[in-house]
Enzyme design. Structure first.
Site, PDB file in Angstrom:
ATOM      1  N   HIS A 132       0.799  -1.065  -0.153  1.00  0.00           N
ATOM      2  CA  HIS A 132      -0.054   0.109  -0.101  1.00  0.00           C
ATOM      3  C   HIS A 132       1.015   1.045  -0.061  1.00  0.00           C
ATOM      4  O   HIS A 132       1.893   1.308  -0.927  1.00  0.00           O
ATOM      5  CB  HIS A 132      -0.891  -0.441   1.265  1.00  0.00           C
ATOM      6  CG  HIS A 132      -2.120   0.966   1.077  1.00  0.00           C
ATOM      7  ND1 HIS A 132      -2.402   1.644   0.236  1.00  0.00           N
ATOM      8  CD2 HIS A 132      -2.833   1.147   2.327  1.00  0.00           C
ATOM      9  CE1 HIS A 132      -3.607   2.288   0.500  1.00  0.00           C
ATOM     10  NE2 HIS A 132      -3.671   2.033   1.851  1.00  0.00           N
ATOM     11  N   HIS A 163      -1.954  -2.460  -9.542  1.00  0.00           N
ATOM     12  CA  HIS A 163      -3.126  -1.763  -9.038  1.00  0.00           C
ATOM     13  C   HIS A 163      -4.264  -2.785  -8.891  1.00  0.00           C
ATOM     14  O   HIS A 163      -4.746  -3.319  -9.881  1.00  0.00           O
ATOM     15  CB  HIS A 163      -3.492  -0.321  -9.389  1.00  0.00           C
ATOM     16  CG  HIS A 163      -4.061   0.442  -8.402  1.00  0.00           C
ATOM     17  ND1 HIS A 163      -5.588   0.316  -8.001  1.00  0.00           N
ATOM     18  CD2 HIS A 163      -3.513   1.502  -7.451  1.00  0.00           C
ATOM     19  CE1 HIS A 163      -5.785   1.060  -7.115  1.00  0.00           C
ATOM     20  NE2 HIS A 163      -4.690   1.843  -6.745  1.00  0.00           N
ATOM     21  N   ASP A 213       2.680   5.817  -6.572  1.00  0.00           N
ATOM     22  CA  ASP A 213       3.871   5.769  -5.656  1.00  0.00           C
ATOM     23  C   ASP A 213       5.097   5.681  -6.495  1.00  0.00           C
ATOM     24  O   ASP A 213       6.141   6.052  -6.072  1.00  0.00           O
ATOM     25  CB  ASP A 213       3.722   4.564  -4.893  1.00  0.00           C
ATOM     26  CG  ASP A 213       2.602   4.746  -3.601  1.00  0.00           C
ATOM     27  OD1 ASP A 213       2.562   5.809  -3.178  1.00  0.00           O
ATOM     28  OD2 ASP A 213       2.075   3.663  -3.530  1.00  0.00           O
TER      29      ASP A 213
HETATM   30  N1  CMC Z   1       5.342  -6.450 -10.143  1.00  0.00           N
HETATM   31  C1  CMC Z   1       5.268  -7.594 -10.724  1.00  0.00           C
HETATM   32  N2  CMC Z   1       4.209  -8.379 -11.045  1.00  0.00           N
HETATM   33  C2  CMC Z   1       3.111  -7.828 -10.606  1.00  0.00           C
HETATM   34  C3  CMC Z   1       3.074  -6.581  -9.988  1.00  0.00           C
HETATM   35  C4  CMC Z   1       4.306  -5.820  -9.955  1.00  0.00           C
HETATM   36  N3  CMC Z   1       4.347  -4.835  -9.250  1.00  0.00           N
HETATM   37  N4  CMC Z   1       1.666  -6.211  -9.622  1.00  0.00           N
HETATM   38  C5  CMC Z   1       0.947  -7.196 -10.172  1.00  0.00           C
HETATM   39  N5  CMC Z   1       1.543  -8.335 -10.872  1.00  0.00           N
HETATM   40  C6  CMC Z   1       1.285  -9.510 -11.417  1.00  0.00           C
HETATM   41  C7  CMC Z   1       1.196 -10.437 -10.256  1.00  0.00           C
HETATM   42  O1  CMC Z   1       2.289 -11.422  -9.760  1.00  0.00           O
HETATM   43  C8  CMC Z   1      -0.046 -11.280 -10.659  1.00  0.00           C
HETATM   44  O2  CMC Z   1       0.675 -12.207 -11.848  1.00  0.00           O
HETATM   45  P1  CMC Z   1       0.077 -13.942 -11.846  1.00  0.00           P
HETATM   46  O3  CMC Z   1      -1.448 -13.628 -12.317  1.00  0.00           O
HETATM   47  O4  CMC Z   1       0.873 -14.159 -13.012  1.00  0.00           O
HETATM   48  O5  CMC Z   1       0.305 -14.515 -10.588  1.00  0.00           O
HETATM   49  C9  CMC Z   1      -0.894 -10.388 -11.260  1.00  0.00           C
HETATM   50  O6  CMC Z   1       0.161  -9.326 -11.747  1.00  0.00           O
HETATM   51  C10 CMC Z   1      -1.954  -9.956 -10.798  1.00  0.00           C
HETATM   52  O7  CMC Z   1      -1.453  -9.137  -9.495  1.00  0.00           O
HETATM   53  P2  CMC Z   1      -1.999  -9.401  -8.107  1.00  0.00           P
HETATM   54  O8  CMC Z   1      -1.076  -9.105  -7.163  1.00  0.00           O
HETATM   55  O9  CMC Z   1      -2.953 -10.234  -8.016  1.00  0.00           O
HETATM   56  O10 CMC Z   1      -2.989  -8.143  -8.169  1.00  0.00           O
HETATM   57  P3  CMC Z   1      -3.600  -7.454  -6.821  1.00  0.00           P
HETATM   58  O11 CMC Z   1      -4.900  -6.594  -7.361  1.00  0.00           O
HETATM   59  O12 CMC Z   1      -4.056  -8.312  -5.741  1.00  0.00           O
HETATM   60  O13 CMC Z   1      -2.509  -6.622  -6.281  1.00  0.00           O
HETATM   61  C11 CMC Z   1      -0.938  -4.866  -5.837  1.00  0.00           C
HETATM   62  C12 CMC Z   1      -2.381  -5.215  -6.628  1.00  0.00           C
HETATM   63  C13 CMC Z   1      -0.944  -3.408  -5.670  1.00  0.00           C
HETATM   64  C14 CMC Z   1      -0.786  -5.555  -4.546  1.00  0.00           C
HETATM   65  C15 CMC Z   1       0.160  -5.389  -6.525  1.00  0.00           C
HETATM   66  O14 CMC Z   1      -0.057  -4.743  -7.986  1.00  0.00           O
HETATM   67  C16 CMC Z   1       1.435  -5.044  -6.093  1.00  0.00           C
HETATM   68  O15 CMC Z   1       1.980  -5.947  -5.003  1.00  0.00           O
HETATM   69  N6  CMC Z   1       2.296  -3.868  -6.367  1.00  0.00           N
HETATM   70  C17 CMC Z   1       3.379  -3.520  -5.696  1.00  0.00           C
HETATM   71  C18 CMC Z   1       3.239  -3.007  -4.608  1.00  0.00           C
HETATM   72  C19 CMC Z   1       2.655  -1.334  -4.949  1.00  0.00           C
HETATM   73  O16 CMC Z   1       3.138  -0.514  -5.783  1.00  0.00           O
HETATM   74  N7  CMC Z   1       1.657  -0.961  -4.081  1.00  0.00           N
HETATM   75  C20 CMC Z   1       0.910   0.341  -4.293  1.00  0.00           C
HETATM   76  C21 CMC Z   1      -0.390   0.332  -4.664  1.00  0.00           C
HETATM   77  S1  CMC Z   1      -1.138   1.609  -5.318  1.00  0.00           S
HETATM   78  C22 CMC Z   1      -1.075   3.075  -4.106  1.00  0.00           C
HETATM   79  C23 CMC Z   1      -0.985   2.761  -2.854  1.00  0.00           C
HETATM   80  O17 CMC Z   1      -2.006   1.943  -2.286  1.00  0.00           O
HETATM   81  O18 CMC Z   1       0.076   3.359  -2.189  1.00  0.00           O
END
Ligand code: CMC
Length: 374
Positions: free
Chosen positions: A221, A260, A311
């Protein structure tokens, strides 16, 4: 009743809100109906804070009154200043931030009054005092003299002043102000949902915001803006960026500042923040971070179709402004207090205890053996 498990509440609509939404037709985040990019160009952070909290943009008189209330409440008690001064210097500033709001709750005479009027008075105090206490820790942990807040400075200017003892040029202040506008609110994200969940038991606003800060700290987050900077520091120079990101993807690492839950085609806040990141880079004469930024971004989009979130540009922007990396998420806090507060007030106005169900997958029913039989 279906016992299908929706891990992470994926796709579940849990309540209504009038505060913000991501409008699919314009792929934009809107606060009370206004697109954030429009707000960034035409308003300052105080106007947007007023909008998020009150539902409408202020007129001149309303804004003047709001700013006066904030200025009047900026000072923190001697007690809180001493607590901040004596926090272990190695504490993470997010842990300090949640302790600050918790202490503000101990000091507030209206802590247990959850009426709408008392809640709004408490919001003003939390919103005005938290930046003062966070800036005090920014200086205290470096053994520098704490700088009290100054009247007649905007919210953004005053934060710079309390951290650095001076206000930078107006373009840097504008870039910071824009980041605060973009961070102010984002519907039912993890920290806001935490705040609403705490509120749903009819607990108080200080407790709800304290919990929200703990939730925001996580790297999935708000903590992501700090992680972005750690990543850029690991990459070190633009020449390393391509190899670094290809290697990270090969190892299936999560790349911070990308992806996201809601935006799958790109975060609508990014183009605006990117524009101001580029302006700040130009003012600082820095090309290194912008080059690393562009290389990592293009590989993530081309190879994974995963777009940056807000971010990603805020991390290096705050670094170029002179903030320590572990202060990036506390900056997010001083802005998001507005969104959390609006949600807490909304939750109180139409409360329903938040209590989801779980599917049990533990041991079958069994009998308790006495201690000497185990
Ligand atoms: N790097 C590499 N792969 C990613 C990333 C990433 N940053 N984000 C998503 N993916 C891939 C993930 O591995 C998954 O692949 P697969 O289907 O092959 O397993 C697919 O994309 C779907 O991702 P998810 O994690 O299931 O999606 P989610 O909606 O549960 O998670 C998230 C969203 C924000 C937690 C995730 O994108 C993430 O961990 N991002 C990095 C942390 C980040 O930048 N967070 C800030 C969020 S926005 C602003 C805020 O809240 O501050």
């Amino acid at each position: 009743m279906s016992d299908e498990v929706k891990k992470g509440l994926l796709g579940i609509v849990v309540d209504e809100t009038t505060i913000s939404q991501v409008m699919p037709d314009i792929n934009s985040l809107t606060y009370r109906g206004y697109a954030v990019q429009d707000l960034c160009e035409k308003c300052n952070f105080e106007e947007v804070a007023y909008l998020v909290l009150n539902g409408e943009l202020p007129n001149k008189n309303q804004l003047k009154k709001f700013k006066n209330q904030i200025e009047k409440n900026r000072n923190i008690s001697i007690n809180l200043r001493e607590i901040v001064k004596h926090m272990p210097k190695k504490s993470h500033p997010m842990d300090v931030a949640r302790t600050i709001v918790s202490v503000l709750g101990l000091e507030d005479k209206e802590t247990n009054d959850n009426s709408p009027k008392a809640n709004m008075r408490k919001v003003i105090r939390i919103f005005a005092k938290t930046p003062t206490a966070i800036a005090a820790f920014f200086r205290a942990r470096k053994s520098k003299k704490i700088i009290p807040p100054k009247k007649n400075l905007s919210f953004a200017e005053n934060f710079f002043y309390m951290c650095f003892g001076k206000v930078p040029n107006k373009d840097i202040v504008k870039a910071f102000d824009v980041s605060l506008i973009l961070y102010a609110e984002h519907s039912f994200n993890v920290s806001t949902f935490t705040a609403r969940t705490i509120t749903s038991s009819l607990s108080d606003i200080h407790g709800a915001i304290t919990g929200a800060i703990a939730s925001l700290k996580g790297p999935l987050h708000g903590g992501a803006n700090e992680e972005v900077m750690h990543m850029m520091n690991k990459i070190k120079k633009p020449d390393n960026a391509l190899k670094w990101i290809n290697n990270a993807l090969k190892k299936k690492e999560v790349v911070m500042g990308f992806g996201h839950r809601v935006y799958k085609k790109g975060d609508s806040r990014v183009p605006t923040m990117e524009k101001y990141f580029k302006k700040v880079s130009k003012i600082n004469g820095d090309k290194k971070f912008i080059k690393i930024y562009d290389i990592v971004k293009s590989v993530m989009i081309e190879r994974k179709n995963i777009h940056p979130n807000v971010d990603y540009p805020t991390g290096p922007t705050y670094h170029l402004m002179g903030f320590d990396t572990d202060f990036f998420t506390p900056i997010f806090v001083i802005s998001r207090i507005t969104g959390w507060s609006a949600h807490i007030i909304e939750q109180h106005a139409a409360n329903k205890l938040i209590r989801p169900l779980s599917k049990y997958s533990g041991p079958d029913h069994r009998k308790v053996m006495l201690l000497n039989q185990r």
